[in-house]
Design an enzyme around this catalytic site. Sequence first.
Site, PDB file in Angstrom:
ATOM      1  CB  SER A  39      -0.935   0.007   1.211  1.00 11.45           C
ATOM      2  OG  SER A  39      -0.198   0.069   2.414  1.00 11.45           O
ATOM      3  CE  LYS A  73      -2.901   1.731   4.963  1.00  8.56           C
ATOM      4  NZ  LYS A  73      -2.678   1.183   3.621  1.00  8.56           N
TER       5      LYS A  73
END
Length: 830
Positions: free
Chosen positions: A666, A709
Site C-alpha cells: 500500500s 490510515k
Amino acid sequence: MGNLKKIDADKIEKKKLSAEKLAAKCDPNVFEFSNTSEISPLSGGVIGQERAVKAMDFGLKVKQAGYNLFLTGPAGTGKTTYAETKVKEIAEKEETPGDLCYVYNFEQPDHPLSLELKSGQGPIFKSDMQELIQDLKSEIKSRFDSDDYEERRNQIIRKYDAQMSDLWYSMENMAKERGFSIQKTPTGIFTVPTDEEGKPMPKEEFLKLPEDIQKEINARAQEVQAEVNEILRKLRHVEKMMRTELKKLEQETGLYAAGYLINLMKDKYRDFPKVVNYLDQVLEDVIENLDDFRIEDEGQSGSEPMHRDQQQKFKRYEVNVLVDNGKTKGAPVVIERNPTYYNLMGRVEHKSSFGTMVTDFTLIKPGAVHLANGGYLIIQAADILANPGAWQALKRTLKTQKAWIENLGEQYSAIAFATLKPEPIDVKLKVIMIGNAYLYHLMYAYDEDFKKLFKVRVDFDYEMQRDKTRLEEYAAFVCRYCTENNLRHLEAPAMAKIIEYSSRLASDQEKLSARFHKITELLVEADYWAAQNGNEYITKLDVMKAIEEKIFRSNLVEEKIQEEIAKGSIILNVDGEAVGQVNGLAVLQMGDYAFGKPNRITARVHLGQRGIINIERETEMSGPIHSKGILILSGFLAGRYAKDKPLSLTASITFEQLYDGVEGDSASSAELYALLSELSGVPINQGIAVTGSVNQFGEIQPIGGVNEKIEGFYLTCKLKGLTGRQGVIIPKRNVKNLMLKDEVIDAVEKGKFHIWAIDTIDEGIEILTGVEAGERGPDGSYPEGTINWLVDKKLQQMAEDLRRFGEGEDEEEGEKEAAAAKESSIEMKL
C-alpha cells in the site's frame, strides 16, 4: 530547475472528496419505530447468509453417507449459533432412534453384546431383567423346596440305592464264599482272606501259612479282586445313572420354573430377534447354574464377602443401558464442547477390587458418537484436531458406520492386556464440523479421507448488502438480542449509529458486517452506559460513548506513538516541502484494535546501474509483498522513461525510523512519489500523506485500512496543528470503503483537512507538487517544465554521465594495458 509548469488549482480541487462521500450515514427515519421494543424479534437463525443457508439445508436433508457438513467463515458470523438452531429445528421433525444396551455374552464373556430397542425401552428392559432374576430366584427355590420335587428325587435315590445295595450284597457274598472279606480303605476297596471262623486273617498269621497255601490264597484273591472290580464298575455306573437322572430332574424342574418366566419375556420382546436370542442364552445359563438360585440370599445376615460373591454371580444378568432416548424428541442433537477421544468414542472404565483394577460390561460408558447415533453431532474442528486420536477415531466411524469402544492406551501399549472388547454398534450419524477456511483447506489438501466424508461446505460471508431489508433484519436481530439478554432496547437514532458502526466494521459504505459478536459487544457496553446515564432506552450518545470507551481501552500504543511524533522523537513533518521525501501511511493491528501510523519515506538517487535498492529488503525487514511492490517501481520507470535509452541509476528507498519490519504494497505509490521527487528535484508538500499501491502502468490500486490510515494522519496533524492545507491522497477505488469518524468529516467540511481520490500516479504527483505531470507527445518527449520532463531529462543525463564515466575508465584501462605490454617486451629483449 527552470520554469515549472504549475497545475491548475481547479484540476486539483476536482479530486477532493466532499464530506458527504466520507461516510454513509444512516437516517433514523428509515426505521418505522421509535425504539426496538416495538418490533418483532428476528425469528430466523442468521441474516445475510443466503449461500450458507442453502448449503446447510441441502447438507442436512441429504441422508447418504459422506454428506457431512463443514462450516467455514470468520469468527463471530454466527456459525455455531445457526448450526445449533438449524439442526435442532430439522431434528425435531425426524424419527427418534432406539435405545442402545450392552449385555453379558455367555458364549464369549470378553465380548459384550450390543442390543438395540425402541426409544425408551432400554430402561424398561433393564427393569424387566432385574424383576426376572428376582422372580427366578423365588420360583426356582420354591420348586426345589416343594414336596413333589423331594418325592421324585427320593424315588430316584431309593431306586438306585436298592441297585447299589444288591451289588454290594452280591459282592460280599461272592467274596465270603471264596474265603475272603471286603474291606474299605481311603485308598480303595481290597479283599482280605478269612480264617475258619470267617474273620479277616491277620497278616502275621497269613505269613505263617505254608508257601503253597499262600500262593493258592493269592491266586484266589486275584480272581476275587477281578470280580470285585467288575462289580465296582457296575456300582459307579449306577451312581452315574443316579446323578444323571437327578441332574435331569433338576433341569426339568428348573426349566419348568424358569422357562415360563423367560418365555413371557421373549414374547414381550419378540420384535427384537437379538433380544430373543439373548434371552435363550439366559435360560441356558440359568439351567446350568441352578445352584446359584437355590441358595438362600444371606442379605444382612451373611458375611460381607459372601454377600458380595452372591451379587457378583448375578451381575451377568444385568443390562447396561448405554443410550436412553426415552426423553428425546425427534433425532438427538449432541454438541460436544470437548471432543477428546473418550468423550467422542466412549470408554471401558475400571474399578478397584481387593487391590487390583477390574472391569465388566456394566462399566462400558457411551461417547458423543453413541449419544448422537441416529441424529446429529456438532463439534469444533480445531478442538477435535487438538486431541490425540479423536479425529482418526471419528473418521473410522464415519467410513465404516460402526463405533468401537476401546481404550486409547490399548492402541499404543507395548503389552497386550486382557480386557473387554465390546461388540461394535451400527452408526447412522451426520457430523457438523465448525472451523475456519484455513483449517478446511488444510484438511482438504492433506487428508484424503476428508473430501470423501465432508462433501458439503457451508461458507459464511463476513459481510452483507446494506439495503432496506437488511436494515430491518438488523434491527430485528438487535431486538432479539436485547430481549434474550435483558438489555435496554435502542432508540431509532441509536439503531442508526449501530448500522454505521457495522458498515465501518465492513469497511464498505454499501455493506454491513456479518461479524455479529462485534455488534453484541457494542450492545452490552452501550447498555452499561445507558444505565450510568439513567436512560430508559439506549440512545445514540450511549452508543457513541461505548465506541469511544472501547477505543480508549485499546489505543494506548497509538497514543504513545502520537506522543513521540508530537515531541519530535519520531521525525515527521506535516507542513512545508521537501525533495525525495513523502509521508506514507501504515496500519498497525494490536489485537482487536487497528490504527493508522504515518511514516516518513525517503528516496536517494545517484549514478550506478543497481536499479532500485529496497533498504528494508537488504536488511531482511521487508515482507514479500512489500518487496514485490518495490520491484514494480522498476517496471514502471523502465516502461515510462527507458523506451529510447537504458535505465541507468541506483536509487535507495526506505521507511525512516522503522525497526519492526514492513509488509504490504500500500506504500508503493508513496515510494514512487519520493523517487520521482528526487529525480525531478521538485519538492513534495509534507502536509499531504499518501496511500495506495501502484502497478507497472502507473494505475493506483485499492488498499486496506483506508479509514484507519486517514484518521491516523489526521490525528498527527491535529497534534501538530491543522493548517488547512493538510490531507490524504487515497485510491479512487477506495472511496466506497470510507466510513470515517465524525471528527474527521467535520474537519473536511470546515476546510481544515482534505481527502483526494486519484486513479493514476500522475494525478497524485500533481497534487503533491503543484506541478503538472505532463503527457508524452507524438515525438516521444514530455512538455517542458513538467514532472515527467524533469525526470526524463535527469535519467538521460545520468545515462550519459555513466557512459562517459565508463569510456574514461576504458581509456585509462587501455593505457595501463599498453604500458604493461611495452614493459614486458623490454624484459624479453634483455
